[in-house]
Design an enzyme around this catalytic site. Structure first.
Site, short mmCIF file in Angstrom:
data_model
loop_
_atom_site.label_atom_id
_atom_site.label_comp_id
_atom_site.label_asym_id
_atom_site.label_seq_id
_atom_site.Cartn_x
_atom_site.Cartn_y
_atom_site.Cartn_z
CG MET A 1 -1.81 -1.24 1.12
SD MET A 1 -3.79 -0.54 1.81
CE MET A 1 -3.23 -0.38 3.56
CG ASP B 1 0.95 -6.95 7.96
OD1 ASP B 1 0.63 -6.37 8.83
OD2 ASP B 1 1.85 -6.48 7.02
CB SER C 1 4.64 -0.05 10.84
OG SER C 1 3.49 0.14 10.66
CG HIS D 1 7.10 -1.83 2.04
ND1 HIS D 1 7.12 -0.92 2.90
CD2 HIS D 1 5.89 -2.63 2.08
CE1 HIS D 1 5.86 -0.72 3.23
NE2 HIS D 1 5.05 -1.83 2.91
CD GLN E 1 7.19 -13.66 12.00
OE1 GLN E 1 8.07 -14.46 11.51
NE2 GLN E 1 6.94 -13.51 13.09
#
Length: 285
Positions: A30, A150, A185, A37, A148
């Site tokens: 997102m 999420d 995050s 990422h 992991q």
């Protein structure tokens, strides 16, 4: 790196790679990319021939009181990181491109969602599997990469892939952390200086829970209380949304302490809700 914004151009670019017998690695995101990422991209780069990343803030997984409009977006930043990380195609569609008309059918998740984020965010995982079904069909990847952190989403997506025979190998990558243990995050930017200093206590509490279980403790209430007390040593959070143990990936009560277990936490700060987890007796794929 190609930046593609419409479905047809993406399909044609993917088909060209498939005709050349290239394997496709896919990293759905997102946006507002960070090191977590890019670790997924790094694994995709090593394990496949051609890497596709999507940046799409999916409206159907946000609830009516959630932060869709406020969710951080920075396409220039994302494109720079993606190119530096070795992404071959960055797919950045509009909402209209992914949802051109009102849906005539609906995917509904019936297992693994009655607790944790599934309980707090009604319809959230329905939105997740809906958009991933669309994106999986468009990208047609050999491997898809998830973090992991999420873990409940990973369990739900695993169910989607298994139930509907998607020919995709899910690769689950360990949570990437800051030096002090805080899980990376996109929402960490919302923390105040004091909150950021204290937030690593979430990981510390989960580690305590892991140590108790691995030492043979099976009193769930005791394990949760020890973790709760640890988090409450740092008082800047507003509340603990949840702190719980479940079997993994089923997300049912633990009955066999030798099989897969997840210890999961969600802690609410003034402008951010942070999640983290520890998996025990679980092999990553």
């Amino acid at each position: 790196m190609l930046i593609i914004r419409n479905k047809q151009d993406l399909k044609e670019a993917i088909l060209e790679q498939k005709k050349a017998n290239k394997t496709i690695g896919y990293v759905p995101t997102m946006g507002f990319l960070h090191e977590g990422h890019m670790t997924l991209v790094s694994h995709a780069r090593k394990e496949t021939d051609f890497v596709v990343m999507s940046v799409f803030v999916n409206p159907t997984q946000f609830g009516p009181n959630e932060d869709f409009d406020a969710y951080p977006r920075d396409e220039a930043h994302d494109a720079k990181l993606a190119e530096e990380g070795g992404v071959d195609i960055l797919f950045v569609p509009t909402v209209e491109e992914i949802y051109p008309t009102e849906l005539a059918t609906k995917l509904h998740v019936i297992k693994r969602v009655s607790v944790l984020d599934g309980a707090d965010r009604e319809g959230h995982f329905d939105g997740v599997v809906t958009v991933l079904t669309k994106l999986f069909h468009l990208v047609n990847p050999d491997n898809a990469y998830f973090g992991q952190k999420d873990a409940q989403q990973v369990a739900v997506v695993s169910g989607l892939v298994e139930d509907y025979f998607f020919p995709i190998n899910l690769r689950i990558i360990a949570t990437v952390r800051e030096a002090d243990g805080l899980a990376k995050s996109s929402r960490n930017v919302y923390l105040t200086e004091k909150e950021r200093k204290e937030a690593p206590v979430i990981h510390e509490a989960l580690q305590l829970g892991r140590e108790l279980i691995e030492s043979g403790e099976t009193n769930e209430a005791k394990i949760v209380q020890v973790m709760t007390d640890k988090i409450n040593e740092q008082p800047s959070h507003e509340n603990i949304a949840y702190l719980a143990l479940y079997s993994y990936p089923e997300f049912t009560p633990v009955t066999d302490w030798t099989k897969g277990i997840i210890i999961a936490a969600a802690v609410k700060y003034s402008k951010a809700r942070l999640i983290d987890n520890e998996l025990i007796n679980v092999k990553r794929r």
